[in-house]
Motif scaffolding. Structure first.
Motif, PDB file in Angstrom:
ATOM      1  N   ILE A  99      -6.130 -22.714   7.123  1.00  0.00           N
ATOM      2  CA  ILE A  99      -6.136 -22.865   8.704  1.00  0.00           C
ATOM      3  C   ILE A  99      -7.586 -22.553   8.866  1.00  0.00           C
ATOM      4  O   ILE A  99      -7.573 -21.253   8.228  1.00  0.00           O
ATOM      5  CB  ILE A  99      -5.419 -23.144   8.846  1.00  0.00           C
ATOM      6  CG1 ILE A  99      -3.312 -23.572   8.567  1.00  0.00           C
ATOM      7  CG2 ILE A  99      -4.934 -22.508  10.505  1.00  0.00           C
ATOM      8  CD1 ILE A  99      -2.838 -22.344   9.351  1.00  0.00           C
ATOM      9  N   GLY A 100      -8.433 -22.763   9.456  1.00  0.00           N
ATOM     10  CA  GLY A 100      -9.291 -22.053   9.609  1.00  0.00           C
ATOM     11  C   GLY A 100      -9.809 -21.658  10.929  1.00  0.00           C
ATOM     12  O   GLY A 100      -9.597 -22.226  12.258  1.00  0.00           O
ATOM     13  N   PHE A 147      -7.193 -13.333  16.811  1.00  0.00           N
ATOM     14  CA  PHE A 147      -6.341 -13.310  17.771  1.00  0.00           C
ATOM     15  C   PHE A 147      -6.102 -14.727  16.612  1.00  0.00           C
ATOM     16  O   PHE A 147      -4.992 -14.664  16.677  1.00  0.00           O
ATOM     17  CB  PHE A 147      -6.996 -14.193  18.869  1.00  0.00           C
ATOM     18  CG  PHE A 147      -6.959 -12.726  20.262  1.00  0.00           C
ATOM     19  CD1 PHE A 147      -6.877 -10.965  19.396  1.00  0.00           C
ATOM     20  CD2 PHE A 147      -7.523 -12.953  21.045  1.00  0.00           C
ATOM     21  CE1 PHE A 147      -7.716 -10.217  20.104  1.00  0.00           C
ATOM     22  CE2 PHE A 147      -8.425 -11.624  21.448  1.00  0.00           C
ATOM     23  CZ  PHE A 147      -7.856 -10.839  21.068  1.00  0.00           C
ATOM     24  N   ALA A 148      -6.681 -16.151  16.675  1.00  0.00           N
ATOM     25  CA  ALA A 148      -6.544 -17.755  15.875  1.00  0.00           C
ATOM     26  C   ALA A 148      -5.823 -17.135  15.655  1.00  0.00           C
ATOM     27  O   ALA A 148      -3.788 -17.075  14.834  1.00  0.00           O
ATOM     28  CB  ALA A 148      -7.260 -18.262  15.605  1.00  0.00           C
ATOM     29  N   VAL A 184      -5.425 -29.717   6.236  1.00  0.00           N
ATOM     30  CA  VAL A 184      -6.539 -28.529   7.016  1.00  0.00           C
ATOM     31  C   VAL A 184      -6.687 -28.725   7.931  1.00  0.00           C
ATOM     32  O   VAL A 184      -6.631 -29.818   8.689  1.00  0.00           O
ATOM     33  CB  VAL A 184      -7.654 -28.673   6.191  1.00  0.00           C
ATOM     34  CG1 VAL A 184      -9.122 -27.927   6.305  1.00  0.00           C
ATOM     35  CG2 VAL A 184      -8.271 -29.451   4.367  1.00  0.00           C
ATOM     36  N   CYS A 185      -6.839 -27.714   8.832  1.00  0.00           N
ATOM     37  CA  CYS A 185      -6.581 -28.572  10.730  1.00  0.00           C
ATOM     38  C   CYS A 185      -7.336 -26.469  11.130  1.00  0.00           C
ATOM     39  O   CYS A 185      -7.952 -25.959  10.393  1.00  0.00           O
ATOM     40  CB  CYS A 185      -5.276 -27.875  10.956  1.00  0.00           C
ATOM     41  SG  CYS A 185      -4.139 -26.360  10.931  1.00  0.00           S
ATOM     42  N   VAL A 186      -7.751 -27.040  11.847  1.00  0.00           N
ATOM     43  CA  VAL A 186      -8.461 -25.119  13.230  1.00  0.00           C
ATOM     44  C   VAL A 186      -7.862 -25.517  14.019  1.00  0.00           C
ATOM     45  O   VAL A 186      -7.146 -25.912  14.533  1.00  0.00           O
ATOM     46  CB  VAL A 186     -10.158 -25.533  13.257  1.00  0.00           C
ATOM     47  CG1 VAL A 186     -10.663 -26.345  12.148  1.00  0.00           C
ATOM     48  CG2 VAL A 186     -10.567 -26.786  14.049  1.00  0.00           C
ATOM     49  N   ALA A 187      -7.962 -24.396  14.623  1.00  0.00           N
ATOM     50  CA  ALA A 187      -7.424 -23.208  15.440  1.00  0.00           C
ATOM     51  C   ALA A 187      -8.649 -22.202  16.519  1.00  0.00           C
ATOM     52  O   ALA A 187      -9.620 -21.677  15.288  1.00  0.00           O
ATOM     53  CB  ALA A 187      -6.129 -22.801  15.358  1.00  0.00           C
ATOM     54  N   GLY A 188      -8.102 -22.226  17.600  1.00  0.00           N
ATOM     55  CA  GLY A 188      -9.669 -21.073  18.129  1.00  0.00           C
ATOM     56  C   GLY A 188     -10.440 -21.208  18.545  1.00  0.00           C
ATOM     57  O   GLY A 188     -10.557 -22.513  18.761  1.00  0.00           O
ATOM     58  N   ASP A 189     -11.480 -20.121  18.491  1.00  0.00           N
ATOM     59  CA  ASP A 189     -12.714 -20.906  18.754  1.00  0.00           C
ATOM     60  C   ASP A 189     -13.351 -22.136  17.498  1.00  0.00           C
ATOM     61  O   ASP A 189     -14.427 -22.434  18.085  1.00  0.00           O
ATOM     62  CB  ASP A 189     -13.190 -19.954  18.337  1.00  0.00           C
ATOM     63  CG  ASP A 189     -13.568 -18.567  20.185  1.00  0.00           C
ATOM     64  OD1 ASP A 189     -12.898 -19.217  21.492  1.00  0.00           O
ATOM     65  OD2 ASP A 189     -14.403 -17.846  20.345  1.00  0.00           O
ATOM     66  N   ALA A 190     -12.485 -22.044  16.567  1.00  0.00           N
ATOM     67  CA  ALA A 190     -13.280 -23.107  15.234  1.00  0.00           C
ATOM     68  C   ALA A 190     -12.808 -24.885  15.694  1.00  0.00           C
ATOM     69  O   ALA A 190     -13.056 -25.210  15.472  1.00  0.00           O
ATOM     70  CB  ALA A 190     -12.440 -22.728  13.992  1.00  0.00           C
ATOM     71  N   LEU A 191     -12.056 -24.464  17.002  1.00  0.00           N
ATOM     72  CA  LEU A 191     -11.529 -25.640  17.543  1.00  0.00           C
ATOM     73  C   LEU A 191     -11.823 -25.850  18.580  1.00  0.00           C
ATOM     74  O   LEU A 191     -13.476 -26.876  18.818  1.00  0.00           O
ATOM     75  CB  LEU A 191     -10.564 -25.523  17.718  1.00  0.00           C
ATOM     76  CG  LEU A 191      -9.615 -26.776  18.616  1.00  0.00           C
ATOM     77  CD1 LEU A 191     -10.109 -28.162  18.113  1.00  0.00           C
ATOM     78  CD2 LEU A 191      -8.466 -27.259  18.695  1.00  0.00           C
ATOM     79  N   LEU A 238       0.783 -24.377  16.270  1.00  0.00           N
ATOM     80  CA  LEU A 238       0.296 -24.907  15.128  1.00  0.00           C
ATOM     81  C   LEU A 238       1.253 -23.964  14.370  1.00  0.00           C
ATOM     82  O   LEU A 238       2.301 -24.508  13.297  1.00  0.00           O
ATOM     83  CB  LEU A 238      -0.986 -24.129  14.743  1.00  0.00           C
ATOM     84  CG  LEU A 238      -1.730 -24.587  12.928  1.00  0.00           C
ATOM     85  CD1 LEU A 238      -1.217 -25.675  12.765  1.00  0.00           C
ATOM     86  CD2 LEU A 238      -2.705 -23.373  13.220  1.00  0.00           C
ATOM     87  N   ALA A 239       1.937 -22.866  14.445  1.00  0.00           N
ATOM     88  CA  ALA A 239       3.308 -22.467  13.495  1.00  0.00           C
ATOM     89  C   ALA A 239       4.616 -22.735  13.666  1.00  0.00           C
ATOM     90  O   ALA A 239       5.283 -23.426  12.544  1.00  0.00           O
ATOM     91  CB  ALA A 239       3.397 -20.342  13.858  1.00  0.00           C
ATOM     92  N   ARG A 240       4.621 -23.556  14.609  1.00  0.00           N
ATOM     93  CA  ARG A 240       5.950 -24.539  14.819  1.00  0.00           C
ATOM     94  C   ARG A 240       5.681 -25.748  14.233  1.00  0.00           C
ATOM     95  O   ARG A 240       7.087 -25.596  13.478  1.00  0.00           O
ATOM     96  CB  ARG A 240       6.332 -24.431  16.510  1.00  0.00           C
ATOM     97  CG  ARG A 240       7.061 -25.387  17.244  1.00  0.00           C
ATOM     98  CD  ARG A 240       7.974 -25.680  18.800  1.00  0.00           C
ATOM     99  NE  ARG A 240       6.603 -25.998  19.299  1.00  0.00           N
ATOM    100  CZ  ARG A 240       5.902 -25.981  20.067  1.00  0.00           C
ATOM    101  NH1 ARG A 240       5.749 -24.466  20.010  1.00  0.00           N
ATOM    102  NH2 ARG A 240       4.794 -26.339  20.966  1.00  0.00           N
ATOM    103  N   CYS A 241       4.918 -26.388  15.160  1.00  0.00           N
ATOM    104  CA  CYS A 241       4.578 -27.535  14.217  1.00  0.00           C
ATOM    105  C   CYS A 241       4.496 -27.757  12.461  1.00  0.00           C
ATOM    106  O   CYS A 241       5.335 -28.576  11.497  1.00  0.00           O
ATOM    107  CB  CYS A 241       3.350 -28.395  14.245  1.00  0.00           C
ATOM    108  SG  CYS A 241       3.451 -28.770  16.264  1.00  0.00           S
ATOM    109  N   LEU A 242       3.857 -26.845  11.970  1.00  0.00           N
ATOM    110  CA  LEU A 242       3.067 -26.435  10.446  1.00  0.00           C
ATOM    111  C   LEU A 242       4.537 -25.792  10.168  1.00  0.00           C
ATOM    112  O   LEU A 242       5.413 -26.021   8.675  1.00  0.00           O
ATOM    113  CB  LEU A 242       2.287 -25.505   9.599  1.00  0.00           C
ATOM    114  CG  LEU A 242       2.090 -25.340   8.995  1.00  0.00           C
ATOM    115  CD1 LEU A 242       2.010 -26.196   7.687  1.00  0.00           C
ATOM    116  CD2 LEU A 242       0.780 -24.405   8.790  1.00  0.00           C
TER     117      LEU A 242
END
Length: 407
Positions: free
Chosen positions: A158-159, A17-18, A294-301, A322-326
């Motif tokens: 992006i992780g 999903f992420a 580098v950053c992480v999202a979803g279950d990685a975060l 994340l999509a908005r900011c990046l």
């Protein structure tokens, strides 16, 4: 012969999903990304998840909300059954208005959501059979060594690679901890229709927590979480043993026969068991959600126990923010002709600012709710039956009020 090195502006690790939602959000912003997936095709685990109002806000921002609505029924009520009597302890209307708009809760099949996200992405966005074995640095760039011997140079990494995230490890995030509990999950198919009301049915107490809810007219998702004892060894190793274990425990609560029939109807290959893990919230206060590019999202975060039913929902929140900011940072960088990564780093830091405390709140609340709902303690059980069931149900609704905004 040296392995061939290719360069990509944005590499997203993981096509869950992420990963797919972040890639789609960036695509909607006019920014290209490459998604690396270690398996040869889309992977689905867990069968379904509860999508609350906050998830549909994110799906609407990504442009796939209506497609998912058409495939799933809207749940009308949350019915909590007493562990002492088997009778209804609380019933909460899930259609009441929240802050300015009605609530919306649907049990969404994971495979259908992944397919919906994939269909919206440009061809070639996802690169399958691409497992990362190491991450190295070369100045501001990240050098990704893949299992097939190829090398990728990423400007942004992006992780979205799940609970065992290699990218999270590279950022120094603590490994998730075992909660001491195990979750069984299943999906029952009724080709001729199941006839169940569109309600979220939940059983709590006596050392376990269980529930079921319809996804559509033919599929019902169910779960069962418990703390294994020495006597339970071997239960998660066999789908047959898992089904019998769940049925035995639910029968002890005098669960209605039609609910038991859902477990009985489930095919062996539609049952799985997983240990429940979570990332301790305290280290996240100062941990590096992002570092440089580098950053992480979803279950990685924010891996969390499923007791708030917010894991998938919060992952979709991550993706939109994340999509908005990046996306904004990259477009500004391109427009101004910047050579450095300062804008990208600022964009990722803005994302981290939004997600840090939300992640801490979700992880902490989920753990606390799970403890109260599953506890077999006499005092907690009494308070839960008399006072806490309604409070916990309202807490679920409150956590779903979050608005991630638009792209």
């Amino acid at each position: 012969m040296e392995p061939k090195e290719t360069a990509e502006d944005i590499v997203i690790v993981g096509a869950g999903f992420a990963g797919l939602a972040t890639a789609l959000g960036l695509h909607k912003k006019g920014v290209r990304s490459l998604v690396l997936e270690s398996s040869p095709e889309l992977r689905v685990s867990g069968f379904a998840f509860t999508a609350w109002k906050n998830a549909f806000r994110a799906l609407d921002a990504l442009g796939v909300g209506d497609k998912i609505r058409k495939q799933h029924v809207q749940l009308q009520a949350l019915r909590i059954m007493s562990s002492a009597t088997g009778e209804i302890a609380q019933e909460v209307d899930l259609t009441v208005h929240g802050k300015g708009e009605p609530n919306e809760i649907r049990c969404v099949r994971r495979d259908l959501l992944l397919q919906a996200l994939e269909e919206e992405l440009p061809r070639g966005t996802i690169r399958y059979s691409s497992k990362i074995v190491s991450i190295e640095e070369d100045g501001a760039a990240k050098i990704l060594q893949l299992a097939d011997g190829s090398v990728l140079r990423a400007k942004v990494l992006i992780g979205c690679d799940g609970i065992n995230s290699l990218v999270a490890t590279s950022l120094g995030l603590a490994k998730p901890s075992y909660s001491g509990r195990v979750a069984m999950r299943g999906l029952a198919h009724f080709p001729d229709g199941h006839g169940f009301e569109p309600k979220f049915l939940q059983f709590i107490g006596r050392g376990f927590r269980s529930g079921m809810r319809p996804c559509n007219e033919t599929d019902i998702y169910w779960f069962f979480t418990w703390t294994p004892s020495e006597n339970d060894k071997g239960v998660p190793d066999s789908a047959g043993k898992m089904k019998q274990f769940v049925l035995a425990n639910l029968r002890s609560l005098k669960v209605p026969a039609e609910a038991l029939s859902v477990i009985e109807r489930t095919e062996m290959n539609d049952v799985l068991a997983v240990p429940l893990r979570f990332r301790s919230p305290l280290p996240l206060i100062t941990a590096s959600i992002c570092k440089g590019n580098v950053c992480v999202a979803g279950d990685a975060l924010h891996p969390m126990t499923p007791d708030l039913a917010q894991g998938g929902c919060s992952t979709l929140e991550d993706a939109v923010i994340l999509a908005r900011c990046l996306g904004k940072a990259i477009l500004e960088e391109s427009r101004r002709g910047d050579a450095g990564n300062k804008r990208i780093e600022a964009g990722l830091n803005e994302y981290a600012k939004f997600r840090r405390w939300r992640s801490i709140e979700l992880i902490t609340t989920a753990y606390a709710v799970g403890f109260i709902q599953q506890s077999n303690n006499v005092i907690i059980s009494f308070l839960r039956e008399k006072f806490l069931s309604g409070f916990l149900a309202r807490r679920l609704l409150k956590m779903a009020e979050y608005n991630c905004g638009t792209l």
